[in-house]
Enzyme design. Structure first.
Site, PDB file in Angstrom:
ATOM      1  N   PHE A 107      -7.276 -14.768  22.116  1.00 14.39           N
ATOM      2  CA  PHE A 107      -8.292 -14.269  21.188  1.00 14.39           C
ATOM      3  C   PHE A 107      -9.499 -15.215  21.279  1.00 14.39           C
ATOM      4  O   PHE A 107      -9.329 -16.434  21.259  1.00 14.39           O
ATOM      5  CB  PHE A 107      -7.694 -14.291  19.783  1.00 14.39           C
ATOM      6  N   ASP A 150      -0.442 -19.810  17.471  1.00 16.98           N
ATOM      7  CA  ASP A 150      -1.198 -18.894  16.623  1.00 16.98           C
ATOM      8  C   ASP A 150      -0.284 -17.701  16.304  1.00 16.98           C
ATOM      9  O   ASP A 150       0.143 -16.977  17.206  1.00 16.98           O
ATOM     10  CB  ASP A 150      -2.470 -18.437  17.354  1.00 16.98           C
ATOM     11  N   TYR A 153      -4.244 -11.303   6.494  1.00 19.14           N
ATOM     12  CA  TYR A 153      -4.776  -9.946   6.285  1.00 19.14           C
ATOM     13  C   TYR A 153      -4.198  -8.944   7.278  1.00 19.14           C
ATOM     14  O   TYR A 153      -4.491  -7.763   7.204  1.00 19.14           O
ATOM     15  CB  TYR A 153      -6.312  -9.932   6.329  1.00 19.14           C
ATOM     16  N   LYS A 154      -3.388  -9.414   8.227  1.00 14.34           N
ATOM     17  CA  LYS A 154      -2.779  -8.477   9.173  1.00 14.34           C
ATOM     18  C   LYS A 154      -1.423  -8.029   8.600  1.00 14.34           C
ATOM     19  O   LYS A 154      -1.395  -7.331   7.605  1.00 14.34           O
ATOM     20  CB  LYS A 154      -2.680  -9.132  10.553  1.00 14.34           C
ATOM     21  N   ARG A 190      -4.924   0.635  20.754  1.00 15.52           N
ATOM     22  CA  ARG A 190      -3.891  -0.236  20.211  1.00 15.52           C
ATOM     23  C   ARG A 190      -3.253   0.425  18.994  1.00 15.52           C
ATOM     24  O   ARG A 190      -3.945   0.854  18.076  1.00 15.52           O
ATOM     25  CB  ARG A 190      -4.571  -1.563  19.816  1.00 15.52           C
TER      26      ARG A 190
HETATM   27  C1  LIG Z   1      -6.986 -11.960  14.096  1.00 12.41           C
HETATM   28  C2  LIG Z   1      -6.944 -13.193  14.920  1.00 12.41           C
HETATM   29  C3  LIG Z   1      -7.726 -14.295  14.599  1.00 12.41           C
HETATM   30  C4  LIG Z   1      -8.700 -14.234  13.460  1.00 12.41           C
HETATM   31  O1  LIG Z   1      -9.250 -15.473  13.148  1.00 12.41           O
HETATM   32  P1  LIG Z   1     -10.016 -15.699  11.771  1.00 12.41           P
HETATM   33  O2  LIG Z   1     -10.671 -17.008  11.957  1.00 12.41           O
HETATM   34  O3  LIG Z   1      -8.959 -15.731  10.686  1.00 12.41           O
HETATM   35  O4  LIG Z   1     -10.965 -14.578  11.575  1.00 12.41           O
HETATM   36  C5  LIG Z   1      -7.578 -15.439  15.365  1.00 12.41           C
HETATM   37  N1  LIG Z   1      -6.713 -15.483  16.401  1.00 12.41           N
HETATM   38  C6  LIG Z   1      -5.959 -14.420  16.738  1.00 12.41           C
HETATM   39  C7  LIG Z   1      -5.002 -14.513  17.876  1.00 12.41           C
HETATM   40  C8  LIG Z   1      -6.065 -13.244  16.017  1.00 12.41           C
HETATM   41  O5  LIG Z   1      -5.341 -12.181  16.374  1.00 12.41           O
END
Ligand SMILES: *Cc1c(COP(=O)(O)O)cnc(C)c1O
Length: 412
Positions: A125, A197, A222-223, A371
């Site tokens: 990500f 993560d 939030y997921k 997805r």
């Molecule tokens: C959703 C997601 C994030 C989001 O990061 P925020 O800083 O909380 O917005 C980060 N890393 C991964 C792998 C994600 O899927």
């Protein structure tokens, strides 16, 4: 072909089925985006309303004590800890993943200042990689090197210069699931540390942070934890490191005695040192309530249903003859997959929009991924069967080619 009747039978036999009633689900929709923004429970709505209308509006500032607002980051952190195989006092709810990554990478650097390599994945990500890049700007040249490799090659790149292996357990595009236990063991065998993560893991599958001896972890609420839009994330620090390292965004909430207002920073030696500023109470209250859904559930049963939903979707797409036009981007083997199924399609954005118009809330990841997030708490087998049929109809009617989908929304 598994029939709709058979899916309905599977729903009747599903021990998790009653949980769906706790969630607010818009009529006529199939919500397949719980891996991006989980749905709200009725209890969460009520809790946010009460927190605003009673605690804030009536009791005002007293609520920091009377409603124990001040301890919410720890109490919520402990509830999350129970879902990710962490002992109490090692997980705290605060800030975003991005900010928490910054803090934890700094902790790793403090622990092993002579090491400089961070090994991560090329298709991690974005934010995970950006945080390292930003930190490189702050440090002297050579103090931090980011090495990105293919997911399958993480272990073989770890060497005696490696500070940290920074991996996202479930790939956000493909859903590919990494083996955290073996990666952590590989990192430790070379004297490196492990940061995981859990963005797409927490609340979706069993995680064993303590057991795997992971050093650090981050995740969001939030997921799959259904904490609400922009709800703060969480950070985990292995008990072995607590009290020995101090993250560098010194703030009063991470001080050992915030209300002494002393001019010198003295780090808390508990997980609270990860805190920086005042916690967002309305959001924290929402997460706290949302997590109650997991009370008495074991992550294994959630995982079993998640794998079954994924297998059903793939089987249906295949049986409808669509596994040519759509290519499976996720591992076929459910054991190798997180709680999502992704497909490549040339017009994935249009297909996703056409599905949304039908009330099938899927999502799109650039450049060509459709997805499908699978939240076992509120999805039924019949929803999956219906989703496959909607996909088939969209494609056969060319709904995905509608010219309205030629410009993308700001958020995709
Ligand atoms: C959703 C997601 C994030 C989001 O990061 P925020 O800083 O909380 O917005 C980060 N890393 C991964 C792998 C994600 O899927």
């Amino acid at each position: 072909m598994i029939t709709k009747e058979q899916c309905e039978q599977m729903d009747l036999a599903d021990p998790l089925a009653p949980l769906r009633d706790q969630f607010v689900i818009a009529p006529g929709t199939i919500y397949l985006d719980g891996n991006s923004l989980g749905l709200s429970t009725y209890a969460t709505q009520q809790r946010v309303a009460d927190t605003a209308a009673t605690q804030w509006a009536v009791d005002g500032i007293k609520s920091w004590n009377t409603a124990d607002w001040i301890n919410l980051p720890v109490t919520v952190g402990n509830k999350i800890a129970a879902l990710i195989g962490a002992t109490k006092g090692t997980t705290i709810c605060c800030d975003s993943i991005s900010v928490n990554l910054f803090k934890l990478i700094c902790l790793a650097k403090q622990a092993k200042p002579e090491r400089f390599k961070i090994i991560s994945t090329t298709d991690n990500f974005g934010t995970d990689l950006y945080i390292v890049q930003g930190l490189q700007q702050l440090l002297d040249q050579g103090e931090l090197q980011l090495v990105t490799v293919d997911e399958s090659e993480l272990a073989q790149h770890i060497d005696s210069d490696t500070l940290l292996v920074m991996a996202t357990q479930v790939n956000f595009r493909t859903g590919n699931l990494l083996d955290v236990a073996s990666l952590t063991a590989s990192a430790h065998s070379k004297g490196a540390m492990m940061l995981v993560d859990l963005a797409h893991s927490a609340g979706a599958l069993p995680v064993h942070l303590d057991q795997c001896n992971v050093d650090f972890a981050v995740g969001c609420t939030y997921k799959f934890l259904n904490g609400g839009p922009g709800a703060p994330g969480f950070a985990y620090v292995n008990a072995n490191h607590l009290g020995k390292l101090a993250q560098p965004i010194y703030g009063w909430m991470g001080h050992s005695a915030p209300f002494d207002f002393s001019p010198e920073y003295t780090p808390s030696n508990s997980i609270k040192q990860l805190l920086t500023g005042t916690p967002p109470i309305l959001s924290m209250a929402a997460i706290d309530a949302a997590l109650d859904v997991f009370d008495g559930l074991d992550m294994h049963s959630i995982r079993m249903k998640s794998m079954a939903l994924g297998n059903l979707l793939i089987a249906q797409i295949e049986q409808l003859g669509l596994l040519g036009e759509l290519t499976l981007a996720s591992p076929r083997d459910a054991e190798q997959r997180g709680s999502q199924v992704s497909f490549y399609h040339e017009h994935a954005y249009g297909l996703c929009q056409a599905l949304i118009e039908r009330g099938v809330i899927a999502d799109f990841r650039a450049p060509n991924i459709l997805r499908i997030g699978l939240t076992p708490l509120y999805l039924r087998y019949i929803d999956i069967a219906n989703t496959a049929h909607h996909i088939a109809e969209c494609l056969s009617n060319d709904e995905h080619l509608d010219c309205r989908w030629q410009t993308k929304n700001a958020v995709t």
